[in-house]
Design a protein around this motif. Sequence first.
Motif, mmCIF file in Angstrom:
data_model
loop_
_atom_site.group_PDB
_atom_site.id
_atom_site.type_symbol
_atom_site.label_atom_id
_atom_site.label_comp_id
_atom_site.label_asym_id
_atom_site.label_seq_id
_atom_site.Cartn_x
_atom_site.Cartn_y
_atom_site.Cartn_z
ATOM 1 N N THR A 64 -9.126 -71.136 -28.615
ATOM 2 C CA THR A 64 -8.394 -69.869 -28.748
ATOM 3 C C THR A 64 -8.300 -69.564 -30.238
ATOM 4 O OG1 THR A 64 -6.186 -70.843 -29.087
ATOM 5 C CG2 THR A 64 -6.885 -70.491 -26.790
ATOM 6 N N GLY A 65 -7.947 -68.325 -30.565
ATOM 7 C CA GLY A 65 -7.591 -68.041 -31.945
ATOM 8 C C GLY A 65 -6.311 -68.778 -32.298
ATOM 9 N N ARG A 66 -6.079 -68.941 -33.597
ATOM 10 C CA ARG A 66 -4.836 -69.569 -34.049
ATOM 11 C C ARG A 66 -3.682 -68.588 -33.898
ATOM 12 N NH1 ARG A 66 -6.462 -70.596 -40.229
ATOM 13 N NH2 ARG A 66 -4.332 -71.381 -40.389
ATOM 14 N N SER A 67 -2.465 -69.080 -34.061
ATOM 15 C CA SER A 67 -1.303 -68.202 -33.823
ATOM 16 C C SER A 67 -0.228 -68.422 -34.880
ATOM 17 C CB SER A 67 -0.739 -68.466 -32.423
ATOM 18 O OG SER A 67 -0.425 -69.846 -32.274
ATOM 19 N N ASP A 68 -0.662 -68.819 -36.075
ATOM 20 C CA ASP A 68 0.313 -69.239 -37.091
ATOM 21 C C ASP A 68 0.405 -68.295 -38.283
ATOM 22 O OD1 ASP A 68 -2.297 -69.943 -37.789
ATOM 23 O OD2 ASP A 68 -1.666 -71.725 -38.905
ATOM 24 N N PHE A 69 -0.155 -67.092 -38.187
ATOM 25 C CA PHE A 69 0.047 -66.114 -39.264
ATOM 26 C C PHE A 69 -0.143 -64.719 -38.693
ATOM 27 C CE2 PHE A 69 -4.427 -67.294 -39.460
ATOM 28 C CZ PHE A 69 -5.061 -66.069 -39.523
ATOM 29 N N THR A 85 -3.122 -57.847 -25.948
ATOM 30 C CA THR A 85 -3.054 -59.306 -25.786
ATOM 31 C C THR A 85 -2.506 -59.940 -27.061
ATOM 32 O OG1 THR A 85 -5.393 -59.431 -26.449
ATOM 33 C CG2 THR A 85 -4.922 -59.466 -24.074
ATOM 34 N N PRO A 86 -1.240 -59.676 -27.396
ATOM 35 C CA PRO A 86 -0.680 -60.246 -28.623
ATOM 36 C C PRO A 86 -0.610 -61.764 -28.556
ATOM 37 C CG PRO A 86 1.048 -59.301 -27.257
ATOM 38 C CD PRO A 86 -0.262 -58.919 -26.617
ATOM 39 N N GLY A 87 -0.560 -62.376 -29.741
ATOM 40 C CA GLY A 87 -0.422 -63.829 -29.799
ATOM 41 C C GLY A 87 -1.203 -64.397 -30.963
ATOM 42 N N HIS A 88 -2.503 -64.092 -31.039
ATOM 43 C CA HIS A 88 -3.274 -64.464 -32.236
ATOM 44 C C HIS A 88 -2.739 -63.653 -33.414
ATOM 45 C CE1 HIS A 88 -6.473 -65.218 -35.026
ATOM 46 N NE2 HIS A 88 -6.904 -63.980 -34.973
ATOM 47 N N THR A 89 -2.612 -62.354 -33.211
ATOM 48 C CA THR A 89 -1.864 -61.460 -34.104
ATOM 49 C C THR A 89 -1.038 -60.563 -33.188
ATOM 50 O OG1 THR A 89 -3.565 -59.740 -34.033
ATOM 51 C CG2 THR A 89 -3.775 -61.392 -35.786
ATOM 52 N N ASP A 90 -0.088 -59.825 -33.779
ATOM 53 C CA ASP A 90 0.726 -58.970 -32.903
ATOM 54 C C ASP A 90 -0.022 -57.712 -32.464
ATOM 55 O OD1 ASP A 90 0.818 -57.782 -35.402
ATOM 56 O OD2 ASP A 90 2.999 -57.562 -35.456
ATOM 57 N N ASP A 91 -1.152 -57.401 -33.117
ATOM 58 C CA ASP A 91 -1.915 -56.206 -32.735
ATOM 59 C C ASP A 91 -3.166 -56.539 -31.916
ATOM 60 O OD1 ASP A 91 -3.353 -57.315 -34.965
ATOM 61 O OD2 ASP A 91 -4.367 -55.386 -35.199
ATOM 62 N N SER A 92 -3.339 -57.773 -31.493
ATOM 63 C CA SER A 92 -4.591 -58.162 -30.823
ATOM 64 C C SER A 92 -4.779 -57.431 -29.502
ATOM 65 C CB SER A 92 -4.620 -59.668 -30.555
ATOM 66 O OG SER A 92 -4.865 -60.385 -31.748
ATOM 67 N N MET A 93 -6.010 -56.953 -29.299
ATOM 68 C CA MET A 93 -6.406 -56.348 -28.037
ATOM 69 C C MET A 93 -7.698 -56.988 -27.563
ATOM 70 S SD MET A 93 -5.740 -52.274 -28.208
ATOM 71 C CE MET A 93 -4.343 -51.896 -27.144
ATOM 72 N N CYS A 94 -7.901 -56.991 -26.247
ATOM 73 C CA CYS A 94 -9.201 -57.289 -25.677
ATOM 74 C C CYS A 94 -9.710 -55.995 -25.050
ATOM 75 C CB CYS A 94 -9.107 -58.396 -24.630
ATOM 76 S SG CYS A 94 -8.543 -59.979 -25.315
ATOM 77 N N PHE A 95 -11.027 -55.889 -24.930
ATOM 78 C CA PHE A 95 -11.629 -54.690 -24.340
ATOM 79 C C PHE A 95 -12.459 -55.110 -23.137
ATOM 80 C CE2 PHE A 95 -11.271 -53.713 -28.953
ATOM 81 C CZ PHE A 95 -10.281 -52.743 -28.839
ATOM 82 N N THR A 96 -12.356 -54.338 -22.048
ATOM 83 C CA THR A 96 -13.129 -54.680 -20.857
ATOM 84 C C THR A 96 -14.046 -53.531 -20.450
ATOM 85 O OG1 THR A 96 -11.467 -53.861 -19.305
ATOM 86 C CG2 THR A 96 -11.297 -56.156 -19.942
#
Length: 229
Positions: free
Chosen positions: A136-141, A109-120
């Motif tokens: 949501t998390g921020r998306s500016d760094f 689930t990239p966007g907050h960072t390029d490595d972001s993941m969610c776990f289900t």
Amino acid sequence: MLLRQLFDAESSTYTYLVADEASRKAVLIDPVLGQVDRDLKLVGELGLELVYVLDTHVHADHVTGAGELRARTGARTAASAAGAPCVDVKLAHGDALHVGGIAIRALATPGHTDDSMCFTVPGYVFSGDTLLVRGTGRSDFQNGNPNDLYRSITEVLFALGDATVVLPGHDYKGFTSSTIGEERAHNPRLAGKSAEEFIRIMNGLGLPPPKKLAEAVPANRACGVTPVH
Ligand SMILES: [Fe+2]
């Protein structure tokens, strides 16, 4: 399934303990370095064996406890293949980790960072900083991108079904959990918002950099082992 939500007041971070009650095998998701003693005490009191430590992304606001937990228990660390080089198990979208009878599935689930993941796990999503309760998390760094964040939330997380319980990576307002349906209907950044409107909101936040950015990111790329200067 045993599930506990733990909180670090300094960084407003939630850590989750998930365990299979039959095998007593357990994972920690997003542990904080300063809370490792608390987390291991709970693992011991509940008679659990820590087998994996997961991070949803390379955090900028706190130092992960993953490396310390690995050193003290032998648990393996796991996170996105796009993130910290130090992790043992590098995950891609759709991968599953088996913890006794529980399958924990990784969603990119990239966007907050390029490595972001969610776990289900069935009925729940550990949403990291991708989706917070009414935020949501921020998306500016850290290679964040608001268009990617919108797509990750609306195409990946909203596809999980409205009844899925959302367990966020942080909370700053006193919330502990939500559901996908509730966030779809009431999240002020998302409810009824187009991608363009979401991007405008995210680009207009004007947030200061996180206090620990310079310290936390290099430390977390080493699983929380602070580099020697
Ligand atoms: Fe974050």
